[in-house]
Design an enzyme around this catalytic site. Structure first.
Site, mmCIF file in Angstrom:
data_model
loop_
_atom_site.group_PDB
_atom_site.id
_atom_site.type_symbol
_atom_site.label_atom_id
_atom_site.label_comp_id
_atom_site.label_asym_id
_atom_site.label_seq_id
_atom_site.Cartn_x
_atom_site.Cartn_y
_atom_site.Cartn_z
ATOM 1 N N TYR A 147 0.835 -1.212 0.000
ATOM 2 C CA TYR A 147 0.000 0.000 0.000
ATOM 3 C C TYR A 147 0.875 1.269 0.000
ATOM 4 C CZ TYR A 147 -3.756 3.164 1.670
ATOM 5 O OH TYR A 147 -4.671 4.186 1.829
ATOM 6 N N LYS A 151 0.886 4.083 -2.908
ATOM 7 C CA LYS A 151 0.491 5.461 -2.594
ATOM 8 C C LYS A 151 1.652 6.442 -2.814
ATOM 9 C CE LYS A 151 -3.824 4.744 -1.575
ATOM 10 N NZ LYS A 151 -4.873 5.338 -2.396
HETATM 11 P P1 NDP Z 1 -13.694 2.627 1.239
HETATM 12 O O1 NDP Z 1 -13.224 1.222 1.472
HETATM 13 O O2 NDP Z 1 -14.636 3.238 2.212
HETATM 14 O O3 NDP Z 1 -14.364 2.742 -0.230
HETATM 15 C C1 NDP Z 1 -13.649 2.251 -1.307
HETATM 16 C C2 NDP Z 1 -14.349 2.605 -2.603
HETATM 17 O O4 NDP Z 1 -13.506 2.168 -3.677
HETATM 18 C C3 NDP Z 1 -15.675 1.888 -2.770
HETATM 19 O O5 NDP Z 1 -16.557 2.709 -3.539
HETATM 20 C C4 NDP Z 1 -15.285 0.655 -3.578
HETATM 21 O O6 NDP Z 1 -16.339 0.091 -4.340
HETATM 22 C C5 NDP Z 1 -14.222 1.238 -4.477
HETATM 23 N N1 NDP Z 1 -13.312 0.250 -5.031
HETATM 24 C C6 NDP Z 1 -12.498 -0.619 -4.349
HETATM 25 N N2 NDP Z 1 -11.833 -1.402 -5.221
HETATM 26 C C7 NDP Z 1 -12.229 -1.034 -6.474
HETATM 27 C C8 NDP Z 1 -11.936 -1.487 -7.777
HETATM 28 N N3 NDP Z 1 -11.076 -2.483 -8.006
HETATM 29 N N4 NDP Z 1 -12.564 -0.888 -8.833
HETATM 30 C C9 NDP Z 1 -13.447 0.111 -8.624
HETATM 31 N N5 NDP Z 1 -13.764 0.601 -7.409
HETATM 32 C C10 NDP Z 1 -13.165 0.016 -6.349
HETATM 33 O O7 NDP Z 1 -12.357 3.476 1.097
HETATM 34 P P2 NDP Z 1 -11.995 4.911 1.702
HETATM 35 O O8 NDP Z 1 -13.059 5.874 1.403
HETATM 36 O O9 NDP Z 1 -11.538 4.747 3.083
HETATM 37 O O10 NDP Z 1 -10.685 5.269 0.841
HETATM 38 C C11 NDP Z 1 -10.770 5.986 -0.363
HETATM 39 C C12 NDP Z 1 -9.355 6.320 -0.819
HETATM 40 O O11 NDP Z 1 -8.699 7.097 0.184
HETATM 41 C C13 NDP Z 1 -8.486 5.085 -1.034
HETATM 42 O O12 NDP Z 1 -7.648 5.294 -2.134
HETATM 43 C C14 NDP Z 1 -7.674 5.025 0.243
HETATM 44 O O13 NDP Z 1 -6.469 4.361 0.043
HETATM 45 C C15 NDP Z 1 -7.488 6.488 0.535
HETATM 46 N N6 NDP Z 1 -7.196 6.775 1.925
HETATM 47 C C16 NDP Z 1 -8.088 6.452 2.908
HETATM 48 C C17 NDP Z 1 -7.802 6.779 4.227
HETATM 49 C C18 NDP Z 1 -8.765 6.507 5.313
HETATM 50 O O14 NDP Z 1 -8.440 6.827 6.453
HETATM 51 N N7 NDP Z 1 -9.938 5.963 5.061
HETATM 52 C C19 NDP Z 1 -6.537 7.415 4.585
HETATM 53 C C20 NDP Z 1 -5.684 7.727 3.476
HETATM 54 C C21 NDP Z 1 -6.017 7.405 2.200
HETATM 55 P P3 NDP Z 1 -17.340 -0.984 -3.660
HETATM 56 O O15 NDP Z 1 -18.212 -0.168 -2.731
HETATM 57 O O16 NDP Z 1 -18.100 -1.560 -4.809
HETATM 58 O O17 NDP Z 1 -16.495 -1.961 -2.932
#
Ligand code: NDP
Length: 241
Positions: A147, A151
């Protein structure tokens, strides 16, 4: 405003907040998701935003998905590469599958999506590409070699592509959230989460809307001189240079 925005992983968590923030600014938004139909339906019912299912790690599926979005809504002006997953484990136990999956969804996806909208943005002399990185790409994290590599890769991708887009009116930026209150963080065991919050000087997790507001700023015409940047939003947990 008749600009079109695509938010990958736009139906849940941070992506959902980004979709809502862009819609509030008047963008026509397309929200992508992977397969959680219930969450996508609930999101659509709540926001009225169109949803599109495809795997961001699969170039051909992305091409098909973008084709559908552009035929329904129009050419994509704003791309937010937000979809991301974790699959943690110490490196000495990390499988090739664990590596490939996380690099595919979190980093190769940015190539897939951006490559497929880039030529259109160049032709129209306008574009905004916003990549959602992470604090753990900036500082590293135990158990997240895959990861953190993905990132950190997004930050290099952003810097190089910003140079290529600059003369064509396309900005490319990164947002690096700290720990935000979403499903991804809900998976972290409570005792571990307590220890994490204790290391955040602001004393709380971030809100998804705080990331959405930054993305809306970067997408705006007014942000045309901001490019190649990484916006760190982490409550001073890690102050990146
Ligand atoms: P969530 O797990 O809450 O949501 C993930 C979203 O991405 C969902 O809509 C999911 O779809 C979609 N997704 C996952 N895999 C795929 C794929 N292969 N193709 C298309 N869509 C996909 O994630 P977060 O909101 O927590 O995170 C969002 C971003 O922010 C990520 O890139 C994460 O790494 C980054 N981030 C998050 C942090 C945090 O504290 N939460 C901190 C730092 C960065 P579905 O609902 O269908 O599964």
């Amino acid at each position: 405003m008749n600009r079109i925005a695509l938010v990958t992983g736009g139906t849940r968590g941070i992506g959902k907040a980004i979709s809502i923030a862009l819609k509030a600014k008047g963008y026509k938004v397309a929200a992508n998701y992977a397969g959680n139909e219930a969450a996508a339906k609930a999101f659509h019912d709540e926001t009225g935003i169109a949803t599109f299912k495809f795997d961001v790690a699969d170039y051909d599926a992305v091409a098909k998905g973008i084709g559908e979005i552009e035929s329904q809504l129009g050419p994509i002006d704003v791309l937010v590469n937000n979809a991301g997953i974790t699959w943690d484990g110490p490196f000495h136990k990390m499988s090739k599958e664990q590596w490939d999956k996380v690099i595919g969804v979190d980093l190769t996806s940015a190539f897939n999506l951006t490559r497929l909208v880039w030529e259109g943005m160049r032709e129209r002399s306008f574009g905004r590409v916003i990549n959602i990185s992470s604090i753990n790409g900036q500082k590293g994290q135990f158990g997240q070699v895959n990861y953190s590599a993905a990132k950190a890769g997004l930050i290099g991708f952003t810097k190089a592509l910003a140079m290529e887009g600059a003369r064509k009116g396309i900005t490319v930026n990164c947002v690096a959230p700290g720990y935000i209150d979403t499903d991804m963080v809900a998976d972290v065991p409570e005792d571990v989460l307590g220890k994490i919050v204790a290391t955040i000087p602001v004393g709380r997790l971030g809100k998804a809307s705080e990331i959405g507001d930054m993305v809306a700023y970067l997408a705006a015409d007014e942000a045309g001189f901001v490019t190649g940047a990484t916006m760190t939003i982490n409550g001073a947990q890690y102050i990146a240079g």
